[in-house]
Design an enzyme around this catalytic site. Structure first.
Site, PDB file in Angstrom:
ATOM      1  CD  GLU A 149      -2.486   1.673   2.394  1.00  0.00           C
ATOM      2  OE1 GLU A 149      -2.502   2.916   2.569  1.00  0.00           O
ATOM      3  OE2 GLU A 149      -2.844   0.847   3.245  1.00  0.00           O
ATOM      4  CB  CYS A 173      -2.547   6.457   2.365  1.00  0.00           C
ATOM      5  SG  CYS A 173      -3.293   5.227   3.436  1.00  0.00           S
TER       6      CYS A 173
END
Length: 530
Positions: free
Chosen positions: A253, A287
């Site tokens: 990720e 994020c």
């Protein structure tokens, strides 16, 4: 933590190296004070740590899943018993407001553990696919999920407890060992996770490696069986290359540049409040932060005005924390400066308050260029750029014009329309009239596309890297040979042709299938004649 120095120390200087003399010398982002050093794990010891984790993993995998679920419940309890210390460490190392620490880091641990300890055993259960009795007589099969072995877990500083647990809990339930390399900016938070785990699992099943990038690289090279990494795109590429070289699976990720689309019919008050939270929670160091807002022309003026007014109401320290690292502050300031140079209008914030620490005022921007760094590159800071677009299609096109694709949101009173627009967005998580909270929902997959990476945390899909399928077939047949074994005779060729005809679709007529059926019967009688 109560033993932190309150005096300005050499480690508090922005130009001082974080790691030196074999230790991590951190800085408190709220006031710039130096933190007590944390010893780094010697690189020479990492291979041995992995070897001991592997021995512990074999014993752990031998436990039944119900026992592992009960142990996971105890791990959760041990961690929550340290809740005050965990919260104190996170505040010290990241500067988060205390409310965010409890609601974004500590409380979700309980929900996460409950999900995996209650739902997990069923998700790990074996299945028994049905085998065609004619083609495979006397045979049965079982497909099992078995642990990978030793999982290398490398995590960033922005959610130092919540992010590791998303992988650690299902890995331990599945029967894996975890060797955990946290960010060098949050070693104390990580140490408390390891301390709680050791209370339940012993010292080796959840092992902690402290240090910088060299420690992470050494961990991957030490013979692990899978890698789970959250961090930057540049480092993620290196991790992927190292995992490929070792032929082990990897979950990545790598961040986001998440867009919020606000349509003309949106509830402006809800949209403004939701987007502001989505952009400024954790000072934008998420994020999934809203980093681009595309508002259609009928709503943009009202949205900009309300966002700016709400941002001015936020209190530094209570609602919005500092940036966690000097490097991150420098990136955010560069993006802000460049946007201004290209003609962006600052509607609120934009300045550094006169106080120690890594603070930046919550900032709302208008008239931002589509080519500005704060639109193209990940900012990871408390900036909300609002761009007015002509219509829905223009908003969708702009949102999709990014190399990232983690989360996105659509704001509209028309839920049918909102859901349709959401499905046109290139992102792993899309929401209508909300943003970003699903990372705390254990049953929902958290994943992305493009440079956001292909990793998955949460949900049953997270098990694809943490486990592997194993097929076990048992043949109860007492026959001396199988149809497809040697020798390959002319009759076997006729059997193959006939079986293909019988398995054909509607394009093959009934007559052809009847002829094939009788050919099959005749060929069976001659199968073993050479």
């Amino acid at each position: 933590m109560s033993d932190a120095s309150t005096e300005q120390s050499p480690s508090a200087r922005a130009d001082a190296p974080l790691i030196r003399d074999g230790a991590i010398h951190g800085v408190c982002p709220t006031d710039g004070a130096g933190l007590p050093p944390v010893p780094c794990t010697p690189i020479s010891e990492i291979e041995g740590i992995v070897a001991r984790a592997r021995e512990a993993q074999r014993a752990h995998a031998a436990r039944d899943v119900e026992t592992r679920a009960a142990m996971l419940h105890r791990f959760k309890a041990a961690l929550l018993a340290r809740g005050e210390r965990v919260a104190e460490a996170i505040v010290l190392e990241t500067g988060k407001p205390e409310a965010e620490v409890w609601l974004h880091e500590v409380v979700p641990a309980a929900d996460l553990a409950k999900y995996w300890s209650t739902e997990g055993p069923a998700l790990l259960a074996s299945s028994e696919p049905e085998l065609d009795a004619l083609s495979y007589p006397g045979k049965r099969a079982v497909v099992e999920r078995v642990p990978r072995g030793v999982v290398a877990l490398i995590t960033p500083w922005n959610f130092p407890v919540a992010l590791p647990l998303r992988t650690m809990f299902p890995a331990l339930l599945a029967g894996d060992a975890v060797v955990f390399k946290p960010s060098e900016h949050t070693p104390r938070s990580a140490a408390l996770i390891a301390e709680a785990a050791a209370e339940v699992y012993g010292e080796d099943l959840v092992a902690l490696v402290q240090g910088g990038g060299d420690a992470g690289a050494a961990l991957i090279d030490a013979g692990v069986d899978a890698v789970v990494f959250t961090g930057s795109v540049a480092t993620g590429r290196k991790v992927a290359g190292a995992a490929a070289g070792a032929l082990v699976p990897v979950s990545l990720e790598l961040g986001g540049k998440d867009a919020a689309i606000v349509l003309d019919d949106a509830d402006v008050e809800r949209a403004a409040r939701g987007i502001l939270w989505g952009a400024l929670a954790n000072a934008g160091q998420n994020c999934a932060s809203v980093e681009r807002v595309y508002a259609t022309k009928g709503v943009a003026p009202r949205l900009r005005e309300r966002l700016a007014a709400l941002a001015k109401e936020l209190v530094l320290g209570r609602d919005v924390g500092p940036l966690t690292t000097p490097a991150q502050l420098a990136i955010v300031e560069r993006h802000l400066s460049q946007a201004r140079e290209q003609g962006a209008t600052v509607l609120s914030g934009g300045g550094r308050p006169e106080r120690e620490g890594l603070w930046l005022e919550p900032t709302v921007l208008a008239d931002v260029s589509h080519e500005a760094e704060c639109i193209v590159d990940e900012t990871f800071g408390p900036i909300v750029p609002v761009i007015e677009v002509a219509d829905e299609q223009a908003a969708v096109d702009a949102a999709n014009a990014s190399r990232y694709g983690l989360t996105a949101s659509v704001w509209t009173r028309d839920l049918t329309r909102g859901e349709a627009v959401a499905r046109r967005l290139q992102a792993g998580v899309v929401m209508v009239n909300n943003h970003g909270f699903t990372g705390a929902v254990p049953s929902l997959p958290w994943t992305g596309v493009g440079e956001s990476g292909f990793g998955v945390t949460n949900s049953p899909h997270a098990l694809d890297v943490l486990t592997r399928p194993r097929t076990v077939v048992v043949d109860t047949s007492r026959g001396k040979r199988e149809l497809w074994w040697h020798p390959y005779t002319p009759a076997l060729v006729r059997i193959g042709r006939a079986m293909a005809t019988l398995r054909a679709g509607r394009g093959t007529g009934l007559g052809a299938k009847l002829r094939a059926f009788f050919q099959l019967l005749g060929a069976f009688a001659k199968r073993w004649k050479v």
